[in-house]
Scaffold this motif. Sequence first.
Motif, PDB file in Angstrom:
ATOM      1  N   ARG A  22       0.837  -1.206   0.000  1.00 20.10           N
ATOM      2  CA  ARG A  22       0.000   0.000   0.000  1.00 20.10           C
ATOM      3  C   ARG A  22       0.871   1.255   0.000  1.00 20.10           C
ATOM      4  O   ARG A  22       0.584   2.239  -0.702  1.00 20.10           O
ATOM      5  CB  ARG A  22      -0.923  -0.002   1.220  1.00 20.10           C
ATOM      6  N   ARG A  23       1.906   1.236   0.804  1.00 19.57           N
ATOM      7  CA  ARG A  23       2.831   2.372   0.895  1.00 19.57           C
ATOM      8  C   ARG A  23       3.488   2.664  -0.453  1.00 19.57           C
ATOM      9  O   ARG A  23       3.563   3.819  -0.886  1.00 19.57           O
ATOM     10  CB  ARG A  23       3.890   2.069   1.952  1.00 19.57           C
ATOM     11  N   ALA A  24       3.942   1.616  -1.139  1.00 18.94           N
ATOM     12  CA  ALA A  24       4.584   1.794  -2.445  1.00 18.94           C
ATOM     13  C   ALA A  24       3.622   2.415  -3.453  1.00 18.94           C
ATOM     14  O   ALA A  24       4.003   3.281  -4.250  1.00 18.94           O
ATOM     15  CB  ALA A  24       5.101   0.459  -2.956  1.00 18.94           C
ATOM     16  N   GLY A  25       2.361   1.981  -3.422  1.00 20.01           N
ATOM     17  CA  GLY A  25       1.367   2.543  -4.330  1.00 20.01           C
ATOM     18  C   GLY A  25       1.132   4.016  -4.075  1.00 20.01           C
ATOM     19  O   GLY A  25       1.057   4.821  -5.015  1.00 20.01           O
ATOM     20  N   MET A  26       1.038   4.408  -2.803  1.00 24.31           N
ATOM     21  CA  MET A  26       0.767   5.803  -2.464  1.00 24.31           C
ATOM     22  C   MET A  26       1.980   6.687  -2.765  1.00 24.31           C
ATOM     23  O   MET A  26       1.833   7.832  -3.209  1.00 24.31           O
ATOM     24  CB  MET A  26       0.346   5.909  -1.001  1.00 24.31           C
ATOM     25  N   LEU A  50      -7.336   9.020  -1.293  1.00 28.06           N
ATOM     26  CA  LEU A  50      -6.244   8.313  -1.961  1.00 28.06           C
ATOM     27  C   LEU A  50      -6.089   6.955  -1.288  1.00 28.06           C
ATOM     28  O   LEU A  50      -5.819   6.870  -0.096  1.00 28.06           O
ATOM     29  CB  LEU A  50      -4.930   9.095  -1.848  1.00 28.06           C
ATOM     30  N   TYR A  51      -6.273   5.900  -2.082  1.00 32.90           N
ATOM     31  CA  TYR A  51      -6.130   4.537  -1.588  1.00 32.90           C
ATOM     32  C   TYR A  51      -4.843   3.917  -2.123  1.00 32.90           C
ATOM     33  O   TYR A  51      -4.495   4.110  -3.299  1.00 32.90           O
ATOM     34  CB  TYR A  51      -7.309   3.661  -2.041  1.00 32.90           C
ATOM     35  N   GLY A  52      -4.160   3.178  -1.273  1.00 32.17           N
ATOM     36  CA  GLY A  52      -3.038   2.364  -1.700  1.00 32.17           C
ATOM     37  C   GLY A  52      -3.437   0.906  -1.560  1.00 32.17           C
ATOM     38  O   GLY A  52      -4.147   0.543  -0.614  1.00 32.17           O
ATOM     39  N   TYR A  53      -3.005   0.060  -2.493  1.00 34.94           N
ATOM     40  CA  TYR A  53      -3.390  -1.348  -2.480  1.00 34.94           C
ATOM     41  C   TYR A  53      -2.176  -2.251  -2.297  1.00 34.94           C
ATOM     42  O   TYR A  53      -1.046  -1.864  -2.619  1.00 34.94           O
ATOM     43  CB  TYR A  53      -4.142  -1.701  -3.759  1.00 34.94           C
ATOM     44  N   PRO A  54      -2.402  -3.471  -1.793  1.00 34.20           N
ATOM     45  CA  PRO A  54      -1.288  -4.401  -1.534  1.00 34.20           C
ATOM     46  C   PRO A  54      -0.461  -4.731  -2.772  1.00 34.20           C
ATOM     47  O   PRO A  54       0.694  -5.128  -2.649  1.00 34.20           O
ATOM     48  CB  PRO A  54      -1.994  -5.649  -0.997  1.00 34.20           C
ATOM     49  N   ASN A  55      -1.036  -4.561  -3.955  1.00 35.27           N
ATOM     50  CA  ASN A  55      -0.306  -4.864  -5.196  1.00 35.27           C
ATOM     51  C   ASN A  55       0.492  -3.669  -5.710  1.00 35.27           C
ATOM     52  O   ASN A  55       0.885  -3.617  -6.875  1.00 35.27           O
ATOM     53  CB  ASN A  55      -1.266  -5.354  -6.277  1.00 35.27           C
ATOM     54  N   LEU A 102      -2.064   4.365   6.665  1.00 36.52           N
ATOM     55  CA  LEU A 102      -1.322   3.101   6.599  1.00 36.52           C
ATOM     56  C   LEU A 102      -1.160   2.475   7.981  1.00 36.52           C
ATOM     57  O   LEU A 102      -1.335   1.266   8.160  1.00 36.52           O
ATOM     58  CB  LEU A 102       0.050   3.322   5.969  1.00 36.52           C
ATOM     59  N   LEU A 103      -0.839   3.297   8.963  1.00 37.58           N
ATOM     60  CA  LEU A 103      -0.698   2.778  10.330  1.00 37.58           C
ATOM     61  C   LEU A 103      -2.033   2.261  10.852  1.00 37.58           C
ATOM     62  O   LEU A 103      -2.099   1.219  11.508  1.00 37.58           O
ATOM     63  CB  LEU A 103      -0.148   3.868  11.257  1.00 37.58           C
ATOM     64  N   ILE A 127       7.717  -1.437  10.540  1.00 34.50           N
ATOM     65  CA  ILE A 127       7.192  -0.273   9.830  1.00 34.50           C
ATOM     66  C   ILE A 127       8.089   0.937  10.038  1.00 34.50           C
ATOM     67  O   ILE A 127       8.383   1.691   9.098  1.00 34.50           O
ATOM     68  CB  ILE A 127       5.759   0.035  10.320  1.00 34.50           C
ATOM     69  N   ASN A 128       8.569   1.108  11.255  1.00 33.67           N
ATOM     70  CA  ASN A 128       9.352   2.286  11.603  1.00 33.67           C
ATOM     71  C   ASN A 128      10.730   2.283  10.962  1.00 33.67           C
ATOM     72  O   ASN A 128      11.388   3.322  10.877  1.00 33.67           O
ATOM     73  CB  ASN A 128       9.481   2.396  13.124  1.00 33.67           C
TER      74      ASN A 128
END
Length: 252
Positions: A22-26, A50-55, A102-103, A127-128
Motif C-alpha cells: 500500500r505504501r509503495a502505491g501511495m 487516496l487509496y493504496g493497495y497491496p499490489n 497506513l498505520l 514499519i518504523n
Amino acid sequence: MDGNAEYNPRTVEEVFRDFKGRRAGMIKALTADVEEFYQQCDPEKENLCLYGYPNEQWEVNLPAEEVPPELPEPALGINFARDGMQSKDWLSLVAVHSDAWLLSVAFYFGARFGFEKGDRKRLFNMINDLPSIFEVVSGSAKKQSNSKEKTSISNNSSTKSKSNSKSAKFTSKGAPPIPKDEEDGMDEEFEEEHGDTLCGACGDNYASDEFWICCDICERWFHGKCVKITPARAEHIKQYKCPSCSNKRARP
C-alpha cells in the motif's frame, strides 16, 4: 475496491507485506505518477480519498458507502485543498494523512487477528524502519545522506564504465555508472557510503545491482525503473528532472 474485503493478512509478516504494498502505491501516486494524481484530484468533484493497495497500485476514489467500512478510510476531501495551497505543501499534506492511514490499516489487522504486545511491537518496528511517505515526498529522508552522496559521486565522476547496464549503480547526467567489476575494496566502500540512500519514488534502499539516477533540481535519487529511465537514455540527458520537479512548472 480491488478485492480488499476478501484480503485479510493474519501474521505480522503478512501485515507488513500489506503495509509495504500500500505504501509503495501511495508513494508512486505522489512522486512518479504525480501529474496523473493531480489531475484526478479535481476540487469540483465530491470528497475523494487516496487509496493504496497491496499490489503497489493506487486509486483516487470516493469513500466506501458501508458503515462501518471493511477497513479504516483514508482522509476525505484531499481534492478540495489542491488549488488552495502550493503544490509541494499539498502533496506533503496528503502524504502525512497517507502515513496515518497506513498505520491505522496495519494495526486494524493486528487488532482484528489478536496480535499480542510483542507482535504489535515487532510490527511497529518493521514499519518504523522504513521512511514515512512524508519523508519520501518531502525529501527529508535523504538530507542526512546527501553530503555523502555528493562526495562519493565527485570522487568517482571520472570513472569509466566497463560493464553492461545491469551492473550500473549511481549515475547522473555526465557521471558514468560505477562498474561492478572494479576492485572489491572500492565496491564495498561505495556500497557502504550509499547503503542508507532511498529511492525518491518507491522509498526502498540502494542496492548495488540496480541503476539509479539523480534529479538535478531536487537532488533526490531514483531507481531508473521507477522513473522509466534506462542507462542508455541517461547518457543523453544533460539535465535530468524527476517527475515531481518536471510537474512543478504547471503549478500555481
